[in-house]
Design an enzyme around this catalytic site. Structure first.
Site, PDB file in Angstrom:
ATOM      1  N   ASN A 146     -10.417  15.073 -16.321  1.00 22.43           N
ATOM      2  CA  ASN A 146      -9.459  15.355 -15.249  1.00 22.43           C
ATOM      3  C   ASN A 146      -9.241  16.849 -15.109  1.00 22.43           C
ATOM      4  OD1 ASN A 146      -7.746  14.193 -13.239  1.00 22.43           O
ATOM      5  ND2 ASN A 146      -5.971  14.835 -14.452  1.00 22.43           N
ATOM      6  N   TYR A 156     -14.127   5.070   0.191  1.00 23.99           N
ATOM      7  CA  TYR A 156     -14.990   4.338   1.131  1.00 23.99           C
ATOM      8  C   TYR A 156     -15.108   5.033   2.486  1.00 23.99           C
ATOM      9  CZ  TYR A 156     -10.411   2.340   2.218  1.00 23.99           C
ATOM     10  OH  TYR A 156      -9.080   2.192   2.518  1.00 23.99           O
ATOM     11  N   ASP A 168      -6.279  -3.913  -8.288  1.00 27.28           N
ATOM     12  CA  ASP A 168      -7.246  -2.849  -7.989  1.00 27.28           C
ATOM     13  C   ASP A 168      -8.375  -2.787  -9.026  1.00 27.28           C
ATOM     14  OD1 ASP A 168      -6.034  -2.017  -5.644  1.00 27.28           O
ATOM     15  OD2 ASP A 168      -4.803  -0.510  -6.636  1.00 27.28           O
ATOM     16  N   THR A 218       0.836  -1.192   0.000  1.00 29.15           N
ATOM     17  CA  THR A 218       0.000   0.000   0.000  1.00 29.15           C
ATOM     18  C   THR A 218       0.873   1.245   0.000  1.00 29.15           C
ATOM     19  OG1 THR A 218      -1.917   1.040   1.012  1.00 29.15           O
ATOM     20  CG2 THR A 218      -0.408  -0.058   2.527  1.00 29.15           C
ATOM     21  N   LYS A 249       3.767   1.369  -3.758  1.00 29.42           N
ATOM     22  CA  LYS A 249       3.265   0.585  -4.891  1.00 29.42           C
ATOM     23  C   LYS A 249       4.179   0.635  -6.125  1.00 29.42           C
ATOM     24  CE  LYS A 249      -1.648   0.552  -3.750  1.00 29.42           C
ATOM     25  NZ  LYS A 249      -3.001   0.637  -4.295  1.00 29.42           N
ATOM     26  N   GLU A 284       0.891  -8.226 -16.718  1.00 26.62           N
ATOM     27  CA  GLU A 284       0.651  -7.152 -17.678  1.00 26.62           C
ATOM     28  C   GLU A 284      -0.008  -5.924 -17.052  1.00 26.62           C
ATOM     29  OE1 GLU A 284      -1.398  -7.648 -21.444  1.00 26.62           O
ATOM     30  OE2 GLU A 284      -0.403  -9.590 -21.621  1.00 26.62           O
TER      31      GLU A 284
HETATM   32  P1  ATR Z   1      -4.074   7.996  -6.934  1.00 27.06           P
HETATM   33  O1  ATR Z   1      -2.818   7.244  -7.233  1.00 27.06           O
HETATM   34  O2  ATR Z   1      -4.662   7.689  -5.590  1.00 27.06           O
HETATM   35  O3  ATR Z   1      -5.071   7.945  -8.034  1.00 27.06           O
HETATM   36  P2  ATR Z   1      -2.863  10.469  -7.761  1.00 27.06           P
HETATM   37  O4  ATR Z   1      -2.014   9.717  -8.705  1.00 27.06           O
HETATM   38  O5  ATR Z   1      -2.257  11.554  -6.951  1.00 27.06           O
HETATM   39  O6  ATR Z   1      -3.592   9.515  -6.725  1.00 27.06           O
HETATM   40  O7  ATR Z   1      -4.106  11.050  -8.608  1.00 27.06           O
HETATM   41  C1  ATR Z   1      -4.969  11.891  -8.056  1.00 27.06           C
HETATM   42  C2  ATR Z   1      -6.092  12.214  -9.054  1.00 27.06           C
HETATM   43  O8  ATR Z   1      -7.009  13.029  -8.365  1.00 27.06           O
HETATM   44  C3  ATR Z   1      -5.656  13.005 -10.265  1.00 27.06           C
HETATM   45  O9  ATR Z   1      -6.548  12.766 -11.328  1.00 27.06           O
HETATM   46  C4  ATR Z   1      -5.788  14.426  -9.754  1.00 27.06           C
HETATM   47  O10 ATR Z   1      -5.948  15.397 -10.751  1.00 27.06           O
HETATM   48  P3  ATR Z   1      -4.658  16.129 -11.432  1.00 27.06           P
HETATM   49  O11 ATR Z   1      -4.166  15.180 -12.490  1.00 27.06           O
HETATM   50  O12 ATR Z   1      -5.219  17.376 -11.987  1.00 27.06           O
HETATM   51  O13 ATR Z   1      -3.668  16.358 -10.331  1.00 27.06           O
HETATM   52  C5  ATR Z   1      -7.054  14.305  -8.961  1.00 27.06           C
HETATM   53  N1  ATR Z   1      -7.150  15.303  -7.913  1.00 27.06           N
HETATM   54  C6  ATR Z   1      -6.486  15.306  -6.744  1.00 27.06           C
HETATM   55  N2  ATR Z   1      -6.836  16.377  -6.006  1.00 27.06           N
HETATM   56  C7  ATR Z   1      -7.751  17.080  -6.737  1.00 27.06           C
HETATM   57  C8  ATR Z   1      -8.508  18.278  -6.524  1.00 27.06           C
HETATM   58  N3  ATR Z   1      -8.413  18.979  -5.387  1.00 27.06           N
HETATM   59  N4  ATR Z   1      -9.363  18.652  -7.497  1.00 27.06           N
HETATM   60  C9  ATR Z   1      -9.489  17.949  -8.628  1.00 27.06           C
HETATM   61  N5  ATR Z   1      -8.801  16.811  -8.892  1.00 27.06           N
HETATM   62  C10 ATR Z   1      -7.946  16.384  -7.965  1.00 27.06           C
END
Ligand code: ATR
Length: 291
Positions: free
Chosen positions: A160, A238, A111, A71, A75, A87
Protein backbone atom coordinates in the site's frame (compact mmCIF):
# COMPACT_ATOMS: atom_id res chain seq x y z
CA UNK A 1 -35.24 14.84 7.16
CA UNK A 2 -38.52 16.67 7.73
CA UNK A 3 -41.11 16.03 5.07
CA UNK A 4 -39.10 13.29 3.44
CA UNK A 5 -40.99 10.13 2.63
CA UNK A 6 -40.10 6.97 0.81
CA UNK A 7 -42.45 5.34 -1.63
CA UNK A 8 -41.50 1.73 -1.19
CA UNK A 9 -44.67 0.31 -2.70
CA UNK A 10 -43.12 -0.26 -6.12
CA UNK A 11 -40.46 -2.83 -5.34
CA UNK A 12 -39.40 -5.51 -2.90
CA UNK A 13 -35.64 -5.14 -3.40
CA UNK A 14 -33.61 -1.94 -3.60
CA UNK A 15 -30.12 -0.64 -4.06
CA UNK A 16 -29.53 2.44 -1.92
CA UNK A 17 -26.73 4.98 -2.31
CA UNK A 18 -25.95 8.50 -3.45
CA UNK A 19 -25.60 8.80 -6.36
CA UNK A 20 -27.33 5.62 -7.39
CA UNK A 21 -28.83 6.32 -10.83
CA UNK A 22 -25.92 4.73 -12.70
CA UNK A 23 -25.99 1.50 -10.63
CA UNK A 24 -26.34 -1.63 -12.76
CA UNK A 25 -27.81 -3.58 -9.82
CA UNK A 26 -31.48 -3.05 -10.80
CA UNK A 27 -31.03 -4.42 -14.34
CA UNK A 28 -28.66 -7.14 -13.17
CA UNK A 29 -31.01 -8.45 -10.47
CA UNK A 30 -34.18 -7.94 -12.49
CA UNK A 31 -32.77 -10.08 -15.30
CA UNK A 32 -32.34 -13.03 -12.90
CA UNK A 33 -35.72 -12.39 -11.22
CA UNK A 34 -37.41 -12.46 -14.64
CA UNK A 35 -35.52 -15.56 -15.73
CA UNK A 36 -36.74 -17.42 -12.64
CA UNK A 37 -40.24 -15.92 -12.87
CA UNK A 38 -40.16 -14.70 -9.25
CA UNK A 39 -42.77 -12.21 -7.98
CA UNK A 40 -40.14 -9.61 -7.07
CA UNK A 41 -39.02 -6.30 -8.46
CA UNK A 42 -35.80 -4.38 -7.90
CA UNK A 43 -35.33 -0.59 -7.97
CA UNK A 44 -32.68 2.05 -7.23
CA UNK A 45 -33.33 4.52 -4.42
CA UNK A 46 -31.22 7.60 -3.73
CA UNK A 47 -30.87 8.35 -0.03
CA UNK A 48 -29.95 12.05 -0.01
CA UNK A 49 -28.23 12.24 3.40
CA UNK A 50 -27.11 9.91 6.22
CA UNK A 51 -29.82 11.43 8.43
CA UNK A 52 -32.43 9.94 6.09
CA UNK A 53 -31.34 6.38 6.88
CA UNK A 54 -33.38 6.18 10.09
CA UNK A 55 -36.64 6.99 8.37
CA UNK A 56 -35.74 4.73 5.50
CA UNK A 57 -35.05 1.72 7.73
CA UNK A 58 -38.27 2.35 9.67
CA UNK A 59 -40.05 2.11 6.33
CA UNK A 60 -38.14 -1.04 5.33
CA UNK A 61 -39.38 -2.75 8.49
CA UNK A 62 -42.89 -1.35 8.18
CA UNK A 63 -43.43 -2.33 4.57
CA UNK A 64 -41.52 -5.60 4.79
CA UNK A 65 -38.97 -4.90 2.09
CA UNK A 66 -37.22 -8.21 1.32
CA UNK A 67 -33.68 -6.96 0.86
CA UNK A 68 -31.25 -4.22 -0.03
CA UNK A 69 -27.94 -3.69 -1.68
CA UNK A 70 -25.95 -0.83 -0.24
CA UNK A 71 -23.48 1.24 -2.21
CA UNK A 72 -21.33 4.32 -1.73
CA UNK A 73 -21.41 6.21 0.65
CA UNK A 74 -23.57 4.12 3.04
CA UNK A 75 -21.79 0.78 3.44
CA UNK A 76 -20.66 1.67 6.97
CA UNK A 77 -23.48 4.07 7.86
CA UNK A 78 -26.25 1.42 7.62
CA UNK A 79 -24.73 -0.80 10.33
CA UNK A 80 -26.43 0.88 13.35
CA UNK A 81 -29.84 0.19 11.79
CA UNK A 82 -29.34 -3.57 11.46
CA UNK A 83 -30.13 -6.32 13.99
CA UNK A 84 -27.19 -8.57 13.18
CA UNK A 85 -24.08 -8.78 11.00
CA UNK A 86 -22.50 -11.86 9.51
CA UNK A 87 -18.83 -12.44 10.26
CA UNK A 88 -17.47 -11.03 7.01
CA UNK A 89 -19.48 -7.82 7.35
CA UNK A 90 -18.46 -7.42 10.99
CA UNK A 91 -14.80 -7.97 10.16
CA UNK A 92 -14.95 -5.53 7.23
CA UNK A 93 -17.07 -2.94 9.04
CA UNK A 94 -19.00 -2.60 5.78
CA UNK A 95 -22.29 -3.99 4.51
CA UNK A 96 -23.32 -4.31 0.86
CA UNK A 97 -26.33 -6.59 1.35
CA UNK A 98 -29.21 -6.49 3.85
CA UNK A 99 -31.77 -9.27 4.17
CA UNK A 100 -35.08 -8.79 5.98
CA UNK A 101 -36.07 -12.12 7.53
CA UNK A 102 -39.43 -11.65 9.25
CA UNK A 103 -38.48 -8.24 10.54
CA UNK A 104 -34.91 -9.15 11.51
CA UNK A 105 -32.43 -7.19 9.39
CA UNK A 106 -29.11 -8.98 8.73
CA UNK A 107 -26.11 -7.34 7.10
CA UNK A 108 -23.67 -9.16 4.83
CA UNK A 109 -20.66 -8.28 2.74
CA UNK A 110 -20.54 -10.26 -0.51
CA UNK A 111 -17.74 -8.33 -2.25
CA UNK A 112 -15.00 -10.80 -1.38
CA UNK A 113 -17.16 -13.80 -2.25
CA UNK A 114 -17.97 -12.06 -5.52
CA UNK A 115 -14.30 -11.92 -6.43
CA UNK A 116 -13.79 -15.61 -5.57
CA UNK A 117 -16.81 -16.47 -7.71
CA UNK A 118 -15.34 -14.53 -10.64
CA UNK A 119 -11.95 -16.26 -10.28
CA UNK A 120 -13.66 -19.65 -10.39
CA UNK A 121 -16.15 -18.91 -13.16
CA UNK A 122 -13.93 -16.78 -15.39
CA UNK A 123 -10.50 -18.33 -14.86
CA UNK A 124 -11.24 -21.74 -13.33
CA UNK A 125 -9.03 -20.61 -10.46
CA UNK A 126 -9.36 -21.54 -6.79
CA UNK A 127 -7.36 -19.60 -4.22
CA UNK A 128 -6.85 -22.45 -1.74
CA UNK A 129 -3.15 -22.77 -0.81
CA UNK A 130 -2.13 -19.96 -3.20
CA UNK A 131 0.24 -17.09 -2.41
CA UNK A 132 -1.79 -13.93 -2.96
CA UNK A 133 -0.58 -10.35 -3.12
CA UNK A 134 -3.08 -7.51 -2.69
CA UNK A 135 -2.34 -3.94 -3.80
CA UNK A 136 -4.27 -1.49 -1.60
CA UNK A 137 -5.51 -1.54 1.99
CA UNK A 138 -8.90 0.22 1.83
CA UNK A 139 -12.42 -1.12 2.27
CA UNK A 140 -12.33 -3.20 -0.90
CA UNK A 141 -9.02 -4.83 0.08
CA UNK A 142 -10.41 -5.66 3.52
CA UNK A 143 -13.41 -7.57 2.13
CA UNK A 144 -11.25 -9.39 -0.39
CA UNK A 145 -8.55 -10.37 2.11
CA UNK A 146 -11.17 -11.66 4.53
CA UNK A 147 -12.65 -13.89 1.82
CA UNK A 148 -9.18 -15.08 0.74
CA UNK A 149 -8.31 -16.06 4.30
CA UNK A 150 -11.58 -17.94 4.77
CA UNK A 151 -10.79 -19.81 1.58
CA UNK A 152 -7.45 -20.75 3.14
CA UNK A 153 -4.87 -19.10 0.96
CA UNK A 154 -1.28 -19.95 1.84
CA UNK A 155 -0.07 -16.37 2.44
CA UNK A 156 -1.17 -12.78 1.94
CA UNK A 157 1.07 -9.83 1.08
CA UNK A 158 -0.44 -6.33 1.28
CA UNK A 159 1.31 -3.50 -0.59
CA UNK A 160 0.00 0.00 0.00
CA UNK A 161 0.98 3.63 -0.53
CA UNK A 162 0.51 4.32 3.19
CA UNK A 163 2.29 1.57 5.10
CA UNK A 164 0.43 2.21 8.35
CA UNK A 165 -2.94 1.46 6.67
CA UNK A 166 -1.57 -1.88 5.46
CA UNK A 167 -0.26 -2.60 8.97
CA UNK A 168 -3.67 -1.88 10.52
CA UNK A 169 -5.30 -4.27 8.07
CA UNK A 170 -2.64 -6.89 8.77
CA UNK A 171 -3.18 -6.52 12.51
CA UNK A 172 -6.97 -6.92 12.19
CA UNK A 173 -6.67 -10.00 9.98
CA UNK A 174 -3.98 -11.63 12.12
CA UNK A 175 -6.44 -11.53 15.03
CA UNK A 176 -8.65 -14.00 13.12
CA UNK A 177 -6.56 -15.95 10.64
CA UNK A 178 -3.44 -18.08 10.95
CA UNK A 179 -1.89 -17.74 7.49
CA UNK A 180 1.21 -15.53 7.28
CA UNK A 181 0.77 -11.85 6.37
CA UNK A 182 3.47 -9.54 5.03
CA UNK A 183 3.15 -5.82 4.36
CA UNK A 184 5.12 -3.46 2.19
CA UNK A 185 5.04 -0.30 0.13
CA UNK A 186 3.87 0.33 -3.43
CA UNK A 187 6.96 2.48 -4.00
CA UNK A 188 9.33 -0.48 -4.30
CA UNK A 189 12.43 -0.92 -6.42
CA UNK A 190 14.03 -3.94 -8.10
CA UNK A 191 16.21 -4.60 -5.06
CA UNK A 192 13.48 -4.37 -2.44
CA UNK A 193 11.71 -7.20 -0.64
CA UNK A 194 8.45 -6.25 -2.34
CA UNK A 195 9.93 -7.20 -5.73
CA UNK A 196 10.56 -10.74 -4.44
CA UNK A 197 7.05 -11.00 -3.04
CA UNK A 198 5.60 -9.84 -6.36
CA UNK A 199 7.66 -12.38 -8.29
CA UNK A 200 6.65 -15.19 -5.93
CA UNK A 201 2.92 -14.41 -5.88
CA UNK A 202 0.55 -16.76 -7.71
CA UNK A 203 -2.25 -14.18 -7.80
CA UNK A 204 -1.94 -10.37 -7.67
CA UNK A 205 -5.12 -8.38 -6.96
CA UNK A 206 -5.25 -4.60 -7.57
CA UNK A 207 -7.89 -3.08 -5.23
CA UNK A 208 -7.15 0.68 -5.28
CA UNK A 209 -9.01 3.26 -7.34
CA UNK A 210 -5.84 4.10 -9.26
CA UNK A 211 -6.47 3.65 -12.98
CA UNK A 212 -10.21 4.26 -12.72
CA UNK A 213 -11.70 6.32 -15.57
CA UNK A 214 -10.97 9.12 -16.41
CA UNK A 215 -7.51 8.59 -14.91
CA UNK A 216 -6.87 5.64 -17.19
CA UNK A 217 -3.10 5.99 -17.61
CA UNK A 218 -2.36 5.78 -13.88
CA UNK A 219 -0.93 2.64 -12.36
CA UNK A 220 -0.62 1.94 -8.61
CA UNK A 221 2.86 0.38 -8.89
CA UNK A 222 6.00 1.90 -10.44
CA UNK A 223 6.83 -1.12 -12.57
CA UNK A 224 5.35 -4.40 -13.79
CA UNK A 225 8.67 -5.88 -14.96
CA UNK A 226 8.38 -8.48 -12.20
CA UNK A 227 5.32 -10.06 -13.88
CA UNK A 228 5.92 -13.51 -15.34
CA UNK A 229 3.77 -15.90 -17.40
CA UNK A 230 1.82 -18.21 -15.10
CA UNK A 231 0.79 -15.42 -12.78
CA UNK A 232 -2.77 -14.15 -12.50
CA UNK A 233 -3.18 -10.36 -12.37
CA UNK A 234 -6.63 -9.13 -11.35
CA UNK A 235 -7.95 -5.55 -11.23
CA UNK A 236 -11.25 -4.95 -9.45
CA UNK A 237 -11.86 -1.83 -11.60
CA UNK A 238 -14.38 -2.36 -14.42
CA UNK A 239 -14.23 1.10 -16.01
CA UNK A 240 -12.14 0.95 -18.13
CA UNK A 241 -12.40 -2.76 -18.89
CA UNK A 242 -8.62 -2.87 -19.21
CA UNK A 243 -6.66 -0.64 -16.81
CA UNK A 244 -3.03 0.38 -17.38
CA UNK A 245 -2.14 -2.22 -14.72
CA UNK A 246 -3.87 -5.02 -16.64
CA UNK A 247 -2.48 -3.87 -20.00
CA UNK A 248 1.09 -4.03 -18.74
CA UNK A 249 0.54 -7.32 -16.91
CA UNK A 250 -0.88 -8.88 -20.07
CA UNK A 251 2.06 -7.61 -22.12
CA UNK A 252 4.36 -9.40 -19.66
CA UNK A 253 2.51 -12.69 -20.25
CA UNK A 254 0.23 -12.89 -17.19
CA UNK A 255 -3.37 -14.05 -17.32
CA UNK A 256 -5.54 -11.01 -16.54
CA UNK A 257 -9.08 -10.36 -15.32
CA UNK A 258 -11.05 -7.12 -14.78
CA UNK A 259 -13.67 -6.25 -12.14
CA UNK A 260 -16.80 -7.03 -14.16
CA UNK A 261 -16.93 -10.55 -12.77
CA UNK A 262 -16.53 -9.38 -9.17
CA UNK A 263 -19.46 -6.99 -9.64
CA UNK A 264 -21.58 -9.82 -11.06
CA UNK A 265 -20.35 -12.19 -8.36
CA UNK A 266 -21.24 -9.91 -5.44
CA UNK A 267 -24.67 -9.47 -7.03
CA UNK A 268 -25.12 -13.22 -7.48
CA UNK A 269 -24.18 -13.87 -3.84
CA UNK A 270 -26.61 -11.14 -2.70
CA UNK A 271 -29.40 -12.57 -4.88
CA UNK A 272 -28.89 -15.97 -3.28
CA UNK A 273 -29.21 -14.38 0.16
CA UNK A 274 -32.40 -12.53 -0.90
CA UNK A 275 -34.14 -15.50 -2.48
CA UNK A 276 -32.40 -18.72 -1.43
CA UNK A 277 -32.09 -19.52 -5.14
CA UNK A 278 -28.91 -19.79 -7.21
CA UNK A 279 -28.36 -16.77 -9.46
CA UNK A 280 -27.31 -16.99 -13.09
CA UNK A 281 -23.83 -15.45 -12.86
CA UNK A 282 -23.24 -15.34 -16.61
CA UNK A 283 -26.57 -13.58 -17.17
CA UNK A 284 -25.67 -10.96 -14.55
CA UNK A 285 -22.25 -10.46 -16.13
CA UNK A 286 -23.84 -10.07 -19.55
CA UNK A 287 -26.12 -7.33 -18.25
CA UNK A 288 -23.12 -5.38 -16.94
CA UNK A 289 -21.30 -5.71 -20.26
CA UNK A 290 -24.18 -5.29 -22.70
CA UNK A 291 -27.03 -3.69 -20.71
P1 ATR B 1 -12.20 1.51 -1.08
O1 ATR B 1 -13.12 1.43 0.09
O2 ATR B 1 -12.90 1.68 -2.39
O3 ATR B 1 -11.17 0.44 -1.10
P2 ATR B 1 -10.56 3.45 0.25
O4 ATR B 1 -10.93 2.85 1.55
O5 ATR B 1 -10.53 4.93 0.13
O6 ATR B 1 -11.48 2.94 -0.93
O7 ATR B 1 -9.12 2.84 -0.15
C1 ATR B 1 -8.46 3.30 -1.20
C2 ATR B 1 -7.17 2.49 -1.40
O8 ATR B 1 -6.58 2.97 -2.58
C3 ATR B 1 -6.14 2.66 -0.31
O9 ATR B 1 -5.31 1.52 -0.27
C4 ATR B 1 -5.37 3.87 -0.82
O10 ATR B 1 -4.07 3.99 -0.33
P3 ATR B 1 -3.75 4.80 1.06
O11 ATR B 1 -4.04 3.83 2.17
O12 ATR B 1 -2.32 5.14 0.94
O13 ATR B 1 -4.65 5.99 1.06
C5 ATR B 1 -5.34 3.57 -2.29
N1 ATR B 1 -5.19 4.76 -3.09
C6 ATR B 1 -6.14 5.67 -3.37
N2 ATR B 1 -5.65 6.64 -4.17
C7 ATR B 1 -4.34 6.33 -4.40
C8 ATR B 1 -3.29 6.93 -5.17
N3 ATR B 1 -3.48 8.05 -5.88
N4 ATR B 1 -2.10 6.30 -5.19
C9 ATR B 1 -1.90 5.16 -4.51
N5 ATR B 1 -2.85 4.55 -3.76
C10 ATR B 1 -4.05 5.12 -3.71
Amino acid sequence: MAGMNFDLSSASLFVIGNPVHHSVSPQMHQAVIDELGLPLSYAALKIPAPDDLKLFFDAVREVGIRGLNVTVPYKEAVIPYLDRLDEAAARCGAVNTVVNQDGVLSGYNTDGLGLLKSLEEDLGLTVFAKNVLVIGAGGAARGIIDALCRAQVSSVVILNRTLSNAQTLQYDMEAHYKNPFYVGSTTFTRTSEEWQWLQNADIIIQTTSVGLAPDEDSCPVPSLEWVRPGQYCIDIIYKPLETAFLKQAKAQGATTLNGVGMLAGQGAAAFELFTGKPANYQLMKGVILHG
